[in-house]
Every structure is written in C-alpha cells, then in structure tokens.
Design a protein around this motif. Structure first.
Motif, PDB file in Angstrom:
ATOM      1  N   PRO A   5     -12.690   1.124   5.892  1.00  0.00           N
ATOM      2  CA  PRO A   5     -11.310   1.443   5.540  1.00  0.00           C
ATOM      3  C   PRO A   5     -10.435   1.807   6.718  1.00  0.00           C
ATOM      4  O   PRO A   5      -9.226   1.842   6.590  1.00  0.00           O
ATOM      5  CB  PRO A   5     -11.472   2.634   4.577  1.00  0.00           C
ATOM      6  N   ASP A   6     -11.017   2.079   7.884  1.00  0.00           N
ATOM      7  CA  ASP A   6     -10.205   2.476   9.028  1.00  0.00           C
ATOM      8  C   ASP A   6     -10.034   1.352  10.043  1.00  0.00           C
ATOM      9  O   ASP A   6      -9.638   1.600  11.173  1.00  0.00           O
ATOM     10  CB  ASP A   6     -10.837   3.694   9.712  1.00  0.00           C
ATOM     11  N   ALA A  12      -3.871   4.111   5.104  1.00  0.00           N
ATOM     12  CA  ALA A  12      -4.533   4.736   3.965  1.00  0.00           C
ATOM     13  C   ALA A  12      -3.770   4.485   2.686  1.00  0.00           C
ATOM     14  O   ALA A  12      -2.546   4.434   2.650  1.00  0.00           O
ATOM     15  CB  ALA A  12      -4.646   6.243   4.202  1.00  0.00           C
ATOM     16  N   THR A  14      -4.297   5.737  -1.550  1.00  0.00           N
ATOM     17  CA  THR A  14      -5.139   6.512  -2.458  1.00  0.00           C
ATOM     18  C   THR A  14      -5.163   5.971  -3.862  1.00  0.00           C
ATOM     19  O   THR A  14      -5.910   6.454  -4.693  1.00  0.00           O
ATOM     20  CB  THR A  14      -4.639   7.966  -2.519  1.00  0.00           C
ATOM     21  N   SER A  61     -13.790   2.711 -10.239  1.00  0.00           N
ATOM     22  CA  SER A  61     -14.182   3.723  -9.263  1.00  0.00           C
ATOM     23  C   SER A  61     -14.221   5.110  -9.888  1.00  0.00           C
ATOM     24  O   SER A  61     -15.096   5.931  -9.568  1.00  0.00           O
ATOM     25  CB  SER A  61     -13.206   3.702  -8.078  1.00  0.00           C
ATOM     26  N   LEU A  66     -15.799   8.384  -8.027  1.00  0.00           N
ATOM     27  CA  LEU A  66     -15.162   8.488  -6.721  1.00  0.00           C
ATOM     28  C   LEU A  66     -14.000   9.465  -6.779  1.00  0.00           C
ATOM     29  O   LEU A  66     -13.132   9.378  -7.661  1.00  0.00           O
ATOM     30  CB  LEU A  66     -14.643   7.113  -6.258  1.00  0.00           C
ATOM     31  N   THR A 135      -7.028  -4.335  -4.007  1.00  0.00           N
ATOM     32  CA  THR A 135      -6.460  -3.157  -3.340  1.00  0.00           C
ATOM     33  C   THR A 135      -6.067  -2.053  -4.306  1.00  0.00           C
ATOM     34  O   THR A 135      -5.856  -0.914  -3.886  1.00  0.00           O
ATOM     35  CB  THR A 135      -5.212  -3.538  -2.530  1.00  0.00           C
ATOM     36  N   PRO A 176      -6.310  -0.727   2.686  1.00  0.00           N
ATOM     37  CA  PRO A 176      -7.756  -0.796   2.454  1.00  0.00           C
ATOM     38  C   PRO A 176      -8.030  -1.262   1.033  1.00  0.00           C
ATOM     39  O   PRO A 176      -7.199  -1.089   0.130  1.00  0.00           O
ATOM     40  CB  PRO A 176      -8.228   0.644   2.675  1.00  0.00           C
ATOM     41  N   ALA A 178     -10.302  -1.458  -2.622  1.00  0.00           N
ATOM     42  CA  ALA A 178     -11.092  -0.564  -3.472  1.00  0.00           C
ATOM     43  C   ALA A 178     -12.576  -0.670  -3.140  1.00  0.00           C
ATOM     44  O   ALA A 178     -13.321   0.314  -3.257  1.00  0.00           O
ATOM     45  CB  ALA A 178     -10.853  -0.909  -4.945  1.00  0.00           C
ATOM     46  N   GLU A 180     -13.831  -1.228  -0.133  1.00  0.00           N
ATOM     47  CA  GLU A 180     -14.021  -0.421   1.075  1.00  0.00           C
ATOM     48  C   GLU A 180     -14.114   1.055   0.740  1.00  0.00           C
ATOM     49  O   GLU A 180     -14.968   1.779   1.280  1.00  0.00           O
ATOM     50  CB  GLU A 180     -12.873  -0.668   2.049  1.00  0.00           C
ATOM     51  N   ARG A 181     -13.248   1.517  -0.143  1.00  0.00           N
ATOM     52  CA  ARG A 181     -13.278   2.935  -0.512  1.00  0.00           C
ATOM     53  C   ARG A 181     -14.578   3.277  -1.229  1.00  0.00           C
ATOM     54  O   ARG A 181     -15.166   4.339  -1.008  1.00  0.00           O
ATOM     55  CB  ARG A 181     -12.065   3.266  -1.378  1.00  0.00           C
TER      56      ARG A 181
END
Length: 417
Positions: A5-6, A12, A14, A61, A66, A135, A176, A178, A180-181
C-alpha cells in the motif's frame, strides 16, 4: 503486481467516498436512484457510499475483521463467523439480466432470490468498474474514468483494456487497493483471472496486492478459487473474474443462444463453487455492469455524420458514452450541434455539469481532463459508433456504458457453506 500500500504514486485511502451523488431531479433524464427505477431503460444514479460496487470489497474486509473497513450494507452481521471470502465478478451479469438467465441457471436463480441490487459507477464500463471494486472508491477518485480516455496534455487515447506500462499504473491510479490493505493486515489474498491479464495496467490498478493465479477457462477459474479458499488456516480473500458472458452479449446480443449457453456454463461453475465452499467461507457474486441490445437503426455514426466532428479535436469513451474534447472556443457549438442531431437519444452535457451533479463521485483536479469537455450519454437503446475508426465495435449487438438501469444495476448475491 505492486509491492504494497505504500508503493510510489499511491496515497492513503480508508474507504469509499461519502458522497452519495446528485439529487433525484439532477441526473441524466431526470432519473431517480435504482431503488425507484421502474424499468430497464430508466435512468439510475450511482449509489456511491451506500450500495455501489465500490462498497463490496470494503464490506468483505469488514467481515474478515479489518479495522476501519466500511460496511454500509451490513454484510458483516449477515456473514458472522465467516473467515474466508471469495468474490466472483461476472462481466456483464447485470441485475436486469438475471430474469433472462434464470431459465438456464437454477443455481443463479436460487441465489438471486435473496440478492441485493447495487449500482456500478458511471460510466458503466468494465475498466471503471473493476477499479472501483478493487479500490473501494468511485471513479472520480481512482481516475479510471472510462473505456477510452484522453491522456491529459497529449493527443493520445488510452484504451484501458490494452494498457500495460504507459502511463505508469501506480501514478495513473493513485489509490491503494482493498487487496493491498487486506494483505497488509495479514489476510491471504489471491486473484484468479485469465493468464493474459497478469501484470497488465488494469490488473495493477485494480488488483495489486494479491497473488495472481492464471485460469484460462471457467473450470480453471473455479478450481483456482476453491484451492485458494482451502489453502492455509488463516483468513483469506479470493477474487475471481469471468469475462465470457459479456463477450457473448457484445457479439451476439443479450439473450441470444450463445449468451444463454454461456449462462448455463456459468451456472455449472457456480454450483461447484457453492458446493465446494469450506465451512467458514462465503461466496459473493457481483458484476461490473449490465448490457442492452442496440438495434441497427438506433446508431449514429461519427464517420458518416460529419457535422458531429465539427469543433471536436478528439473523441474518446465508447458507443454508449462519448467523451468529446473540443477545440478552443468550440464547446458551445459542439453542445448545440450534438443536442440537435441526437435529440432525445442522448443527454449532451458539459463535463462541469456532470461532475457537479456527482455522477463520477468527487473528481480531483488532476483527473478532470480525462473526462471530455462535452459528455454524450445515450438514452434508451441508442449508440454513437465510429464505423471506420472502430469497425469491430460498430458491428456489435450488445453495449453498455450509459446510465440506464439495464447497464447500471448489478447484483450482489451471497452464498454460505
């Protein structure tokens, strides 16, 4: 696939944007939301942040626990105890196609009885929807704003389904995913799709973060998804993509014999998936858009009706939604000409009007120029083709991309072990 994600170029995110779209009297054709639609040709607004395709993976998620995952549909409560989720996207299986499929698909018919109606985003086209799903964001935020879009500052047109490395996917789509998160939170993440899509720009933009498994046919797709669900002891998120129904709808038409055969084949795979779910697993089935058939007499042709080219520097989009990038000072004339020629067959509006009305969700400044100065969104069963520039596309039977319920309304079907 990306590294996490980075990785460079991403910022970022959320969860899905909170914007819910335009009011009931401000959208194309004066349409209301899908919950009030009375027929497949009615106008439907995207239900961003409430019940759109962008909410599916954040909801999955949330089921997996999550932190901070948005779940406005309450899926976590419905799937309490589930630790493994498979999400299957069937390209072209819209909400209004379910009754047409039901006689040939008993498993799909049974699942549809308890299904939810969502919307995709606008435009209702595969690249835009795949990235909204991936995403958890509406199109304006992720920037994949159509099938073909102009690369700002150039005369180049990017066809997203043929995209590899240019523009750089990590910068063209800055959010990023979903997946990846989920991977960063310790979930085992797998993407099962056609081998030729591995490493493509669209796969990187939509599905970065997952282990890619190539599946050349429907049987391999089913096997790959079930194997990924059964692998390991921890939480798992599996995404699968099936393109064949959309292809048959385009080439021979929705409800044609090849389309019905494709539905029957899909149903066999769905039965295998449902029967093979591990005890702590669930299957979510959704789509990127629906489809409708466009009669030959309902087609305007950019390459023969030459007045439609006056003042237009570049045409992008696709037959149901055209993006017109105009020459300096020509916007008003282009709006007037297209409105006069197409009449009630299309909404012809400026980019600023549709952005302000919320049809793309929030659009940051760096993404605005990817949308045409003038947007032409077809009503009813009309299309704007380019018979010389895109001859294969002009010969299709089924299309999508615009704002009718037949294109915008999609299902979310849920099966538990």
């Amino acid at each position: 696939m990306g590294s996490g994600p980075d990785r460079p170029g991403r910022t970022a995110a959320t969860g899905p944007a909170s914007a819910t779209g335009p009011g009931t009297d401000s959208g194309p054709g004066g349409g209301t939301g899908s919950e009030a639609a009375t027929g497949p040709l009615d106008a439907v607004r995207p239900r961003y942040g409430i019940a759109s395709l962008a909410e599916v993976l954040p909801a999955a998620s949330a089921v997996l626990g999550l932190p901070g995952a948005d779940d406005p549909m309450g899926l976590a409560a419905e799937l309490a105890g589930v630790r493994r989720i498979a999400v299957l996207l069937v390209d072209g299986l819209g909400w209004h196609q379910l009754p047409l499929a039901a006689p040939y698909a008993p498993t799909l018919r049974d699942l549809a009885r308890g299904g939810r109606e969502l919307t995709c985003g606008f435009p209702s086209t595969t690249p835009t929807s795949l990235v909204s799903l991936g995403t958890g964001a509406p199109p304006g935020r992720h920037g994949v704003l159509g099938f073909r879009v102009r690369v700002p500052g150039t005369d180049d047109v990017l066809t997203h389904v043929q995209w590899r490395d240019e523009p750089d996917p990590d910068r063209w789509q800055p959010l990023p995913t979903a997946l990846e998160r989920a991977a960063a939170a310790g979930v085992a993440v797998t993407v099962v799709s056609r081998p030729e899509f591995a490493g493509s720009g669209l796969t990187r933009a939509a599905n970065a973060g997952g282990r890619f498994v190539g599946a050349a046919d429907l049987g391999s797709l089913t096997d790959g998804m079930l194997a990924a669900l059964r692998d390991g002891a921890g939480p798992a998120l599996v995404y699968g993509y099936h393109p064949d129904l959309d292809r048959h709808g385009h080439v021979t038409g929705v409800a044609s014999t090849p389309w019905r055969l494709a539905v029957a084949e899909l149903d066999v795979a769905l039965a295998r998936l449902v029967d093979g779910l591990p005890p702590d697993a669930a299957l979510l089935i959704t789509a990127d858009h629906g489809q409708l058939n466009v009669p030959a007499g309902n087609r305007f042709d950019l390459d023969t009706e030459t007045e439609l080219r006056a003042g237009v520097a570049l045409v992008a989009g696709e037959p149901r939604v055209r993006y017109l990038h105009v020459r300096p000072g020509a916007a008003a004339d282009v709006l007037a000409t297209w409105s006069a020629v197409l009449g009630e067959a299309a909404l012809v509006a400026s980019r600023d009007e549709l952005v302000a009305a919320g049809w793309f969700g929030p659009v940051p400044g760096e993404h605005l120029a990817r949308i045409g100065d003038v947007v032409v969104a077809c009503r009813g069963t009309h299309a704007v083709v380019a018979s010389r520039e895109h001859p294969v596309e002009a010969r299709l039977v089924g299309y999508h991309g615009s704002f009718t319920a037949a294109e915008m309304a999609i299902p979310l079907l849920v099966a538990r072990a």
